[in-house]
Write an enzyme that holds these catalytic residues in place. Structure first.
Site, short mmCIF file in Angstrom:
data_model
loop_
_atom_site.label_atom_id
_atom_site.label_comp_id
_atom_site.label_asym_id
_atom_site.label_seq_id
_atom_site.Cartn_x
_atom_site.Cartn_y
_atom_site.Cartn_z
N ASP A 9 30.99 -3.85 -0.94
CA ASP A 9 29.65 -3.27 -0.85
C ASP A 9 29.15 -2.98 -2.26
OD1 ASP A 9 27.35 -2.19 0.13
OD2 ASP A 9 28.25 -0.39 0.97
N MET A 10 28.04 -3.61 -2.63
CA MET A 10 27.46 -3.36 -3.95
C MET A 10 26.96 -1.92 -4.04
SD MET A 10 28.07 -6.17 -5.38
CE MET A 10 27.28 -5.72 -6.93
N ASP A 103 23.88 -7.50 0.14
CA ASP A 103 24.73 -6.76 -0.81
C ASP A 103 26.08 -6.34 -0.23
OD1 ASP A 103 23.74 -4.87 0.94
OD2 ASP A 103 23.23 -3.40 -0.60
N GLU A 104 26.50 -6.94 0.88
CA GLU A 104 27.83 -6.61 1.40
C GLU A 104 28.39 -7.75 2.23
OE1 GLU A 104 28.28 -3.71 4.61
OE2 GLU A 104 26.09 -3.60 4.78
#
EC number: 2.7.7.7
Length: 348
Positions: A9-10, A103-104
């Site tokens: 996860d960003m 983003d994940e």
């Protein structure tokens, strides 16, 4: 050796990209989203979160909480390109990658050349920071539920591994809102019964879960006991690609809902590009405040994959709705896939 799954996860992704590209924004409260008063927050930096700002919060409320915040409209095309750079690193590790959003994603190391979860996590973190200039958080475990739970443990820029022998004790102190699949209405219902933590819920008999959660009850019963049989799925194995969000505040405002579907369309384009597929059926899904589900679909003559094409169809579907009731969930998906045709060059 037991197979390991990673959830990556960003950290505050959109805001982190803005801070990376503009050094003047570093260390400051950055809020990304619609800049009009009717807009909503897509994400915000950790500096902004100290003021109580969170995703899906109306912009006017974010301005009240953080008047000195830096509000950015968002560069979704840029975020898509950065996401593709990051997912290329994931594919260096394993071919079995399931994008959850821009983003994940989940990684199944059974298909990878690095089998050890901690070794793979450090490789990803170091390479992404070195080549992309961003940090991320990684959870490691033997199933998807626990891996996702672990990725949220030491945010930002953290690594956490949950091993089989740690379960269920490590879960007991967590609030029940951390259980994937347990919605906010069910959480509120259980809180009213005095059930606040996983330990409280764990002690209830299986019949209790079925009575209050229906067919979903067995999954929740198993997950807090460390059982989750969902597989990490490559996009080619999925029948549709989509994104949905439960809103923090119910709304009938189409301008606000349009911002969500615009953001979703970028994420869907990103997934389609990464796996080299196109689709031709676009579906708009929304749930009203009385929990009634509505879906509207349009099947096109031609296959599409670009953000602006997906957004245009979803926007048309939204505009055709009267929205007599406030909406609590909005989502967009695309299905009916095919791979793009490649024209073979003739040798003269």
């Amino acid at each position: 050796m037991e197979n390991q799954i990673l959830h990556v996860d960003m950290d505050a992704f959109f805001a982190s990209v803005e801070q990376r590209d503009n050094p003047e924004l570093r260390g400051k409260p950055v809020i990304v989203g619609g800049v009009s008063e009717r807009g909503v927050v897509s994400t915000c930096s950790y500096e902004a979160r100290k003021f109580g700002i969170h995703s899906a919060m109306p912009i006017f409320m974010a301005r009240e909480k953080c008047p000195n915040g830096i509000f950015v409209s968002g560069r979704y095309g840029k975020y898509t390109k950065v996401s593709q750079e990051i997912f290329r690193v994931f594919n260096d590790v394993t071919s079995l990658v399931e994008p959850v959003s821009i983003d994940e994603g989940f990684l199944d190391l059974s298909q990878g050349h690095i089998k050890n979860g901690m070794e793979a996590a450090r490789y990803i973190k170091n390479k992404v920071f070195r080549e992309v200039g961003l940090t991320l958080s990684i959870g490691i475990s033997y199933n998807k539920f626990l891996a996702k739970l672990a990725s949220d443990w030491n945010k930002p820029n953290g690594i956490k591994e949950i091993k089989k022998e740690m379960v269920p004790d490590i879960l007991f102190p967590l609030p029940i809102s951390k259980i994937h699949g347990l919605g906010k209405v069910s959480v509120a219902k259980f809180n009213n019964m005095g059930i606040y933590y996983i330990k409280d819920l764990y002690n209830m008999p299986k019949e209790f879960y079925i009575e209050y959660l229906g067919k979903n009850g067995i999954e929740i019963f198993e997950r807090i006991r460390g059982i989750d049989n969902r597989k990490v799925e490559n996009i080619r194995e999925r029948k549709s690609v989509g994104k949905e969000k439960t809103l923090k505040f119910d709304t009938k405002n189409k301008e606000e809902l349009r911002e969500y579907i615009k953001e979703f369309s970028y994420e869907i384009e990103d997934v389609l590009n990464r796996k080299n597929v196109l689709g031709k059926t676009v579906t708009l899904k929304f749930k009203t405040k009385d929990f009634e589900n509505h879906t509207r679909s349009k099947t096109l003559i031609n296959y599409i994959g670009a953000q602006e094409e997906i957004f245009k169809v979803a926007e048309e579907l939204l505009e055709s709705e009267a929205l007599n009731e406030e909406v609590r969930l909005i989502g967009v998906s695309i299905s009916s896939f095919k791979e793009p045709e490649v024209e073979q060059m003739s040798l003269l």
